[in-house]
Design an enzyme around this catalytic site. Structure first.
Site, PDB file in Angstrom:
ATOM      1  NE  ARG A 243      -9.067  -3.607   3.099  1.00 41.12           N
ATOM      2  CZ  ARG A 243     -10.081  -4.366   2.722  1.00 41.12           C
ATOM      3  NH1 ARG A 243     -11.199  -3.823   2.343  1.00 41.12           N
ATOM      4  NH2 ARG A 243      -9.968  -5.658   2.717  1.00 41.12           N
TER       5      ARG A 243
ATOM      6  CB  ALA B  94      -1.589 -21.352  13.133  1.00 41.97           C
ATOM      7  NE  ARG B  95      -0.849 -14.478  13.271  1.00 42.52           N
ATOM      8  CZ  ARG B  95      -0.927 -13.656  12.238  1.00 42.52           C
ATOM      9  NH1 ARG B  95      -2.109 -13.227  11.821  1.00 42.52           N
ATOM     10  NH2 ARG B  95       0.156 -13.251  11.623  1.00 42.52           N
TER      11      ARG B  95
ATOM     12  CG  HIS C 158      -6.226 -13.520   6.276  1.00 42.12           C
ATOM     13  ND1 HIS C 158      -5.720 -13.888   7.483  1.00 42.12           N
ATOM     14  CD2 HIS C 158      -5.240 -12.811   5.658  1.00 42.12           C
ATOM     15  CE1 HIS C 158      -4.482 -13.425   7.594  1.00 42.12           C
ATOM     16  NE2 HIS C 158      -4.174 -12.766   6.510  1.00 42.12           N
TER      17      HIS C 158
ATOM     18  CG  ASP D 180      -6.335 -15.556  10.431  1.00 44.72           C
ATOM     19  OD1 ASP D 180      -6.438 -14.332  10.521  1.00 44.72           O
ATOM     20  OD2 ASP D 180      -5.969 -16.132   9.391  1.00 44.72           O
TER      21      ASP D 180
ATOM     22  CD  GLN E 287      -3.229   0.395   2.022  1.00 42.95           C
ATOM     23  OE1 GLN E 287      -3.096  -0.564   2.778  1.00 42.95           O
ATOM     24  NE2 GLN E 287      -4.355   1.049   1.917  1.00 42.95           N
TER      25      GLN E 287
ATOM     26  CB  ALA F  62       0.038 -16.401   0.404  1.00 48.19           C
ATOM     27  CB  THR F  63      -1.314 -12.019  -2.896  1.00 51.34           C
ATOM     28  OG1 THR F  63      -0.156 -12.633  -3.451  1.00 51.34           O
ATOM     29  CG2 THR F  63      -1.250 -10.514  -3.078  1.00 51.34           C
TER      30      THR F  63
HETATM   31  P1  NAD Z   1       7.177  -8.409  -0.399  1.00 50.40           P
HETATM   32  O1  NAD Z   1       7.027  -7.020  -0.894  1.00 50.40           O
HETATM   33  O2  NAD Z   1       8.330  -8.779   0.435  1.00 50.40           O
HETATM   34  O3  NAD Z   1       7.148  -9.418  -1.644  1.00 50.40           O
HETATM   35  C1  NAD Z   1       6.320  -9.267  -2.749  1.00 50.40           C
HETATM   36  C2  NAD Z   1       7.067  -9.813  -3.960  1.00 50.40           C
HETATM   37  O4  NAD Z   1       6.183  -9.775  -5.078  1.00 50.40           O
HETATM   38  C3  NAD Z   1       8.310  -8.987  -4.328  1.00 50.40           C
HETATM   39  O5  NAD Z   1       9.439  -9.848  -4.423  1.00 50.40           O
HETATM   40  C4  NAD Z   1       7.936  -8.367  -5.674  1.00 50.40           C
HETATM   41  O6  NAD Z   1       9.048  -8.176  -6.532  1.00 50.40           O
HETATM   42  C5  NAD Z   1       6.964  -9.408  -6.207  1.00 50.40           C
HETATM   43  N1  NAD Z   1       6.098  -8.858  -7.262  1.00 50.40           N
HETATM   44  C6  NAD Z   1       5.452  -7.648  -7.295  1.00 50.40           C
HETATM   45  N2  NAD Z   1       4.796  -7.514  -8.436  1.00 50.40           N
HETATM   46  C7  NAD Z   1       4.993  -8.653  -9.151  1.00 50.40           C
HETATM   47  C8  NAD Z   1       4.574  -9.103 -10.422  1.00 50.40           C
HETATM   48  N3  NAD Z   1       3.799  -8.337 -11.206  1.00 50.40           N
HETATM   49  N4  NAD Z   1       4.962 -10.320 -10.833  1.00 50.40           N
HETATM   50  C9  NAD Z   1       5.749 -11.096 -10.065  1.00 50.40           C
HETATM   51  N5  NAD Z   1       6.198 -10.718  -8.846  1.00 50.40           N
HETATM   52  C10 NAD Z   1       5.822  -9.514  -8.413  1.00 50.40           C
HETATM   53  O7  NAD Z   1       5.807  -8.727   0.351  1.00 50.40           O
HETATM   54  P2  NAD Z   1       5.557  -9.929   1.388  1.00 50.40           P
HETATM   55  O8  NAD Z   1       5.780  -9.446   2.776  1.00 50.40           O
HETATM   56  O9  NAD Z   1       6.270 -11.132   0.900  1.00 50.40           O
HETATM   57  O10 NAD Z   1       3.986 -10.130   1.236  1.00 50.40           O
HETATM   58  C11 NAD Z   1       3.447 -10.702   0.054  1.00 50.40           C
HETATM   59  C12 NAD Z   1       1.938 -10.769   0.166  1.00 50.40           C
HETATM   60  O11 NAD Z   1       1.570 -11.723   1.182  1.00 50.40           O
HETATM   61  C13 NAD Z   1       1.281  -9.446   0.593  1.00 50.40           C
HETATM   62  O12 NAD Z   1       0.094  -9.275  -0.158  1.00 50.40           O
HETATM   63  C14 NAD Z   1       0.978  -9.674   2.059  1.00 50.40           C
HETATM   64  O13 NAD Z   1      -0.089  -8.858   2.502  1.00 50.40           O
HETATM   65  C15 NAD Z   1       0.584 -11.128   2.031  1.00 50.40           C
HETATM   66  N6  NAD Z   1       0.539 -11.828   3.317  1.00 50.40           N
HETATM   67  C16 NAD Z   1      -0.434 -12.750   3.446  1.00 50.40           C
HETATM   68  C17 NAD Z   1      -0.589 -13.441   4.642  1.00 50.40           C
HETATM   69  C18 NAD Z   1      -1.705 -14.447   4.758  1.00 50.40           C
HETATM   70  O14 NAD Z   1      -2.008 -14.949   5.862  1.00 50.40           O
HETATM   71  N7  NAD Z   1      -2.338 -14.792   3.654  1.00 50.40           N
HETATM   72  C19 NAD Z   1       0.282 -13.197   5.717  1.00 50.40           C
HETATM   73  C20 NAD Z   1       1.295 -12.255   5.539  1.00 50.40           C
HETATM   74  C21 NAD Z   1       1.406 -11.559   4.333  1.00 50.40           C
END
Ligand code: NAD
Length: 317
Positions: free
Chosen positions: A92, A154-155, A179, A152, A86, A122-123
């Site tokens: 959002r 697991a937490r 989530h 969540d 963000q 996961a995103t």
């Molecule tokens: P990060 O910024 O470290 O990693 C994101 C990666 O995506 C980077 O390496 C970036 O280069 C890559 N990327 C961006 N655009 C891209 C594209 N068009 N094609 C290919 N790769 C691309 O972020 P992070 O901390 O690893 O988090 C990743 C995602 O996981 C976030 O959306 C975060 O909110 C989410 N997340 C989900 C959970 C869950 O429980 N589901 C928990 C934690 C984080």
């Protein structure tokens, strides 16, 4: 998934979450091949090199390499942890629109590669990004899974295990719904070993209390923000949750995990992805467990799904 054939995972997004998953995968030895893809190709190459240098200490040998979307054609599972963060002042919905563009640039070439396995997303916002994956891929909902409320849950199990002094693996309780902020804990379905949490509290002569359960609820829902405040991001827990889902798929385990699934009439809800316990095996989502919720829990779950539906609608899904 073909029996007796190499197990291959493609990971898209080699950031904190992606690489925590990859590192946990290397340590658990869950697959034979791990393909790393990122828009930042140099990073993906560096991450593959770093992981490969751990192989002499690993449980088993694996082929780990950085590659292209065309290399996904023979993958069993594609895990997506790619996303954009963000920007300051960004809403959002604007963030969602940008993540939709990211997913379009990922899913289309994967489908063109001939990939015919299971998507695991996961995103964030994970429930909506999983629905987007369903729409963009045209796959069956059984083959498009979100990590949902596995983390969540697991937490919650960790905190309940700590509170009741019991191994968290013997805590049977679930977080369901979004989530995110509207997620709910159906306490009527929570067990410590074979006993309902309610009964454990009532027979505890004041040692345990319902007020403490409410505090635990808040800690579960607020966990991500607490961790982000302390270290900017959360990644180890989700990395392990993703490995757990992958293990259930490869092992054809029929395990119940609170992944994000496509609701198709359950609780009277349609056309939305949300966290619910589902049976995971080689064919992805093999069954959905419909919980015997109390009226207030059911209403809260429906509201959570409605919120997700409205948000998806705002970006045209
Ligand atoms: P990060 O910024 O470290 O990693 C994101 C990666 O995506 C980077 O390496 C970036 O280069 C890559 N990327 C961006 N655009 C891209 C594209 N068009 N094609 C290919 N790769 C691309 O972020 P992070 O901390 O690893 O988090 C990743 C995602 O996981 C976030 O959306 C975060 O909110 C989410 N997340 C989900 C959970 C869950 O429980 N589901 C928990 C934690 C984080």
């Amino acid at each position: 998934m073909k029996k007796g054939v190499l197990k291959k995972i493609a990971l898209v997004g080699t950031g904190f979450v992606g690489m925590s998953f990859a590192y946990a995968l290397l340590n658990s030895g869950e697959c034979d091949q791990l393909l790393l893809i990122d828009i930042d190709k140099v990073k993906a190459i560096g991450e593959a090199m770093d992981l490969n240098h751990g192989l002499p200490f690993a449980k088993r040998n694996m082929l780990i390499y950085a590659g292209e979307y065309s290399d996904c054609h023979d993958a069993d599972i594609v895990v997506i942890a790619a996303g954009v963060a963000q920007k300051s002042g960004e809403s959002r919905i604007d963030l969602l629109k940008r993540n939709y563009d990211v997913f379009k640039s990922i899913i289309e070439p994967i489908i063109q590669s001939g990939f015919n396995g299971i998507f695991l997303v996961a995103t964030n916002p994970v429930d909506i990004m999983t629905k987007i994956t369903l729409e963009l891929s045209g796959f069956s909902p059984s083959h498009v899974i979100g990590s949902g409320t596995t983390l969540d849950t697991a937490r919650l199990r960790y905190l309940l295990g700590d509170y009741f002094s019991i191994d968290p693996r013997n805590v049977h309780a679930y977080v369901i719904g979004e989530h995110g902020d509207s997620e709910i804990i159906p306490w009527s379905q929570a067990y410590i070993t074979t006993k309902k949490v309610y009964d454990v509290i009532e027979s505890s002569k004041g040692r345990f209390s319902f007020e403490d359960l409410q505090k635990i609820s808040k800690r579960v829902t607020g966990a991500a923000q607490d961790i982000i405040k302390a270290k900017n991001a959360t990644y180890y827990g989700i990395g392990m949750a993703l490995v757990r889902i992958v293990r259930a798929i490869f092992g054809d385990e029929k395990s119940a995990l609170t992944v994000s699934i496509y609701l198709n009439g359950q609780y009277g809800i349609n056309n939305v992805y949300a966290g619910l316990p589902a049976i995971i095996g080689r064919n992805g989502i093999e069954d959905i467990i419909v919980l015997d919720l109390k009226e207030n829990e059911r209403t809260a779950f429906i509201n959570s799904c409605e919120f997700l539906k409205q948000t998806a609608k705002e970006i045209g899904f």
